[in-house]
Design an enzyme around this catalytic site. Structure first.
Site, PDB file in Angstrom:
ATOM      1  N   ASP A   1       1.046  -0.634   0.018  1.00 21.58           N
ATOM      2  CA  ASP A   1       0.228  -0.170   0.179  1.00 21.58           C
ATOM      3  C   ASP A   1       1.052   1.105  -0.238  1.00 21.58           C
ATOM      4  O   ASP A   1       1.805   1.829   0.926  1.00 21.58           O
ATOM      5  CB  ASP A   1      -1.248  -0.367   1.105  1.00 21.58           C
ATOM      6  CG  ASP A   1      -2.039   1.127   1.301  1.00 21.58           C
ATOM      7  OD1 ASP A   1      -3.226   0.521   1.252  1.00 21.58           O
ATOM      8  OD2 ASP A   1      -1.356   2.048   1.184  1.00 21.58           O
ATOM      9  N   ILE A   2       0.635   2.174  -0.774  1.00 23.33           N
ATOM     10  CA  ILE A   2       1.076   3.692  -0.897  1.00 23.33           C
ATOM     11  C   ILE A   2       1.527   4.479   0.044  1.00 23.33           C
ATOM     12  O   ILE A   2       2.329   5.043   0.666  1.00 23.33           O
ATOM     13  CB  ILE A   2       0.500   4.091  -2.251  1.00 23.33           C
ATOM     14  CG1 ILE A   2       2.021   5.031  -2.474  1.00 23.33           C
ATOM     15  CG2 ILE A   2      -0.164   5.212  -1.869  1.00 23.33           C
ATOM     16  CD1 ILE A   2       1.625   5.820  -3.758  1.00 23.33           C
TER      17      ILE A   2
ATOM     18  N   ASN B   1     -13.402  -3.303   2.544  1.00 24.73           N
ATOM     19  CA  ASN B   1     -13.787  -2.257   2.430  1.00 24.73           C
ATOM     20  C   ASN B   1     -14.890  -2.403   1.685  1.00 24.73           C
ATOM     21  O   ASN B   1     -14.812  -2.619   0.643  1.00 24.73           O
ATOM     22  CB  ASN B   1     -13.068  -1.363   2.424  1.00 24.73           C
ATOM     23  CG  ASN B   1     -12.558  -1.090   4.125  1.00 24.73           C
ATOM     24  OD1 ASN B   1     -12.498  -1.459   4.885  1.00 24.73           O
ATOM     25  ND2 ASN B   1     -11.166   0.030   4.263  1.00 24.73           N
TER      26      ASN B   1
ATOM     27  N   GLN C   1     -14.480   2.162   0.983  1.00 20.69           N
ATOM     28  CA  GLN C   1     -14.055   1.594   0.087  1.00 20.69           C
ATOM     29  C   GLN C   1     -14.020   3.067  -0.696  1.00 20.69           C
ATOM     30  O   GLN C   1     -14.839   3.485  -0.862  1.00 20.69           O
ATOM     31  CB  GLN C   1     -15.137   0.479  -0.703  1.00 20.69           C
ATOM     32  CG  GLN C   1     -14.358  -0.880  -2.016  1.00 20.69           C
ATOM     33  CD  GLN C   1     -14.734  -0.899  -3.186  1.00 20.69           C
ATOM     34  OE1 GLN C   1     -15.639  -1.381  -2.280  1.00 20.69           O
ATOM     35  NE2 GLN C   1     -13.773  -1.320  -4.486  1.00 20.69           N
TER      36      GLN C   1
ATOM     37  N   HIS D   1      -9.973  -5.093  -3.440  1.00 18.98           N
ATOM     38  CA  HIS D   1      -8.463  -5.257  -3.160  1.00 18.98           C
ATOM     39  C   HIS D   1      -9.022  -5.687  -1.579  1.00 18.98           C
ATOM     40  O   HIS D   1      -9.770  -5.704  -0.755  1.00 18.98           O
ATOM     41  CB  HIS D   1      -8.155  -4.083  -2.783  1.00 18.98           C
ATOM     42  CG  HIS D   1      -8.434  -3.310  -2.591  1.00 18.98           C
ATOM     43  ND1 HIS D   1      -9.635  -2.244  -2.860  1.00 18.98           N
ATOM     44  CD2 HIS D   1      -8.272  -2.032  -1.465  1.00 18.98           C
ATOM     45  CE1 HIS D   1      -9.923  -1.230  -2.515  1.00 18.98           C
ATOM     46  NE2 HIS D   1     -10.114  -1.051  -1.340  1.00 18.98           N
TER      47      HIS D   1
ATOM     48  N   HIS E   1      -6.552  -5.969   2.247  1.00 18.93           N
ATOM     49  CA  HIS E   1      -5.265  -5.220   3.203  1.00 18.93           C
ATOM     50  C   HIS E   1      -5.671  -6.394   3.887  1.00 18.93           C
ATOM     51  O   HIS E   1      -6.252  -7.346   4.567  1.00 18.93           O
ATOM     52  CB  HIS E   1      -6.142  -4.428   4.066  1.00 18.93           C
ATOM     53  CG  HIS E   1      -7.114  -3.296   2.987  1.00 18.93           C
ATOM     54  ND1 HIS E   1      -6.198  -1.627   2.570  1.00 18.93           N
ATOM     55  CD2 HIS E   1      -8.420  -3.102   2.611  1.00 18.93           C
ATOM     56  CE1 HIS E   1      -6.777  -0.588   2.339  1.00 18.93           C
ATOM     57  NE2 HIS E   1      -8.181  -1.296   1.948  1.00 18.93           N
TER      58      HIS E   1
HETATM   59  P1  5GP Z   1      -9.488   0.782   0.467  1.00 24.91           P
HETATM   60  O1  5GP Z   1     -10.149   2.843   1.398  1.00 24.91           O
HETATM   61  O2  5GP Z   1     -11.128   1.286  -1.055  1.00 24.91           O
HETATM   62  O3  5GP Z   1      -9.839  -0.135   1.163  1.00 24.91           O
HETATM   63  O4  5GP Z   1      -8.708   1.394   0.144  1.00 24.91           O
HETATM   64  C1  5GP Z   1      -7.949   1.693  -0.668  1.00 24.91           C
HETATM   65  C2  5GP Z   1      -6.538   1.573  -0.431  1.00 24.91           C
HETATM   66  O5  5GP Z   1      -5.245   1.520  -1.627  1.00 24.91           O
HETATM   67  C3  5GP Z   1      -5.726   2.377   0.408  1.00 24.91           C
HETATM   68  O6  5GP Z   1      -5.325   2.569   1.673  1.00 24.91           O
HETATM   69  C4  5GP Z   1      -4.606   3.403  -0.362  1.00 24.91           C
HETATM   70  O7  5GP Z   1      -4.047   3.903  -0.098  1.00 24.91           O
HETATM   71  C5  5GP Z   1      -3.869   2.321  -1.319  1.00 24.91           C
HETATM   72  N1  5GP Z   1      -3.803   3.644  -2.539  1.00 24.91           N
HETATM   73  C6  5GP Z   1      -4.978   3.465  -3.435  1.00 24.91           C
HETATM   74  N2  5GP Z   1      -3.578   4.625  -4.761  1.00 24.91           N
HETATM   75  C7  5GP Z   1      -2.402   3.903  -4.007  1.00 24.91           C
HETATM   76  C8  5GP Z   1      -1.943   3.744  -5.888  1.00 24.91           C
HETATM   77  O8  5GP Z   1      -1.646   4.337  -6.172  1.00 24.91           O
HETATM   78  N3  5GP Z   1      -0.836   2.860  -4.688  1.00 24.91           N
HETATM   79  C9  5GP Z   1      -1.059   2.028  -4.250  1.00 24.91           C
HETATM   80  N4  5GP Z   1      -0.142   1.283  -4.103  1.00 24.91           N
HETATM   81  N5  5GP Z   1      -1.984   1.744  -2.908  1.00 24.91           N
HETATM   82  C10 5GP Z   1      -2.050   2.453  -3.436  1.00 24.91           C
END
Ligand code: 5GP
Length: 124
Positions: free
Chosen positions: A39-40, A96, A103, A109, A111
Site C-alpha cells: 500500500d502506498i 472495505n 471503500q 482489494h 488489505h
Molecule cells: P480502500 O479505502 O479503498 O479500502 O483502500 C484503498 C487503499 O489503496 C488505501 O489504503 C490507499 O492507500 C491505497 N492506494 C491508493 N492509491 C494507491 C496507489 O496508487 N498505489 C498503491 N500501492 N496504493 C494505493
C-alpha cells in the site's frame, strides 16, 4: 471519498492502471488470478493489498459473479502472500465494501495488515 459500488466497473481506476502496468507498484506477488503490492500509505508495519486480475468493483460483484477458479485462485493468493510475508504470528485482513464500508478504490482489494498486534476491531 467512498465509492458508489452500484456504478459499473471503471477501467481507469488506479488499480486497473496498475494491473495494465501504466502505473508502478511495489509488487510482492503475481499469478494468473491475482496481484499483490505494498500500500502506498501503509497503516501498519506491513500493509499489502491483494487484488484479483478480473474487473470487479468490490466484494459484492466478485462473490456474486466470479467463477470458482477465480474465487479459489484469489482466496489462495491472499493466504500465500501472508505466508510469504512471514506473518507467522498472525495478521489482519480487511475488505472495505462500497460507500458504507468506506471503500475508496473501485477495484476489489483485500488489505493484509501485519507486523504488530492489533487490538480494537473497529476504531471509528
Ligand atoms: P480502500 O479505502 O479503498 O479500502 O483502500 C484503498 C487503499 O489503496 C488505501 O489504503 C490507499 O492507500 C491505497 N492506494 C491508493 N492509491 C494507491 C496507489 O496508487 N498505489 C498503491 N500501492 N496504493 C494505493
Amino acid at each position: 471519498m467512498p465509492i458508489d459500488s452500484s456504478l459499473p466497473y471503471d477501467d481507469q481506476n488506479i488499480f486497473a492502471r496498475i494491473l495494465r502496468g501504466e502505473i508502478p507498484c511495489n509488487k510482492v506477488f503475481e499469478d494468473e488470478w491475482s496481484l499483490a503490492f505494498h500500500d502506498i500509505r501503509p497503516q501498519a508495519p506491513v500493509h499489502v493489498l491483494v487484488i484479483p486480475k478480473g474487473a470487479y468493483v468490490g466484494w459484492d460483484d466478485f462473490t456474486n459473479t466470479a467463477n470458482d477458479a477465480e474465487l479459489a485462485g484469489f482466496t489462495r493468493a491472499v493466504g500465500l502472500v501472508a505466508r510469504e510475508l512471514g506473518l507467522s504470528s498472525g495478521y489482519r485482513l480487511m475488505v472495505n465494501m462500497g460507500h458504507d464500508g468506506h471503500q475508496e478504490v473501485p477495484h476489489l482489494h483485500v488489505h493484509i495488515f501485519g507486523g504488530r498486534q492489533f487490538r480494537l476491531m473497529i476504531a471509528d
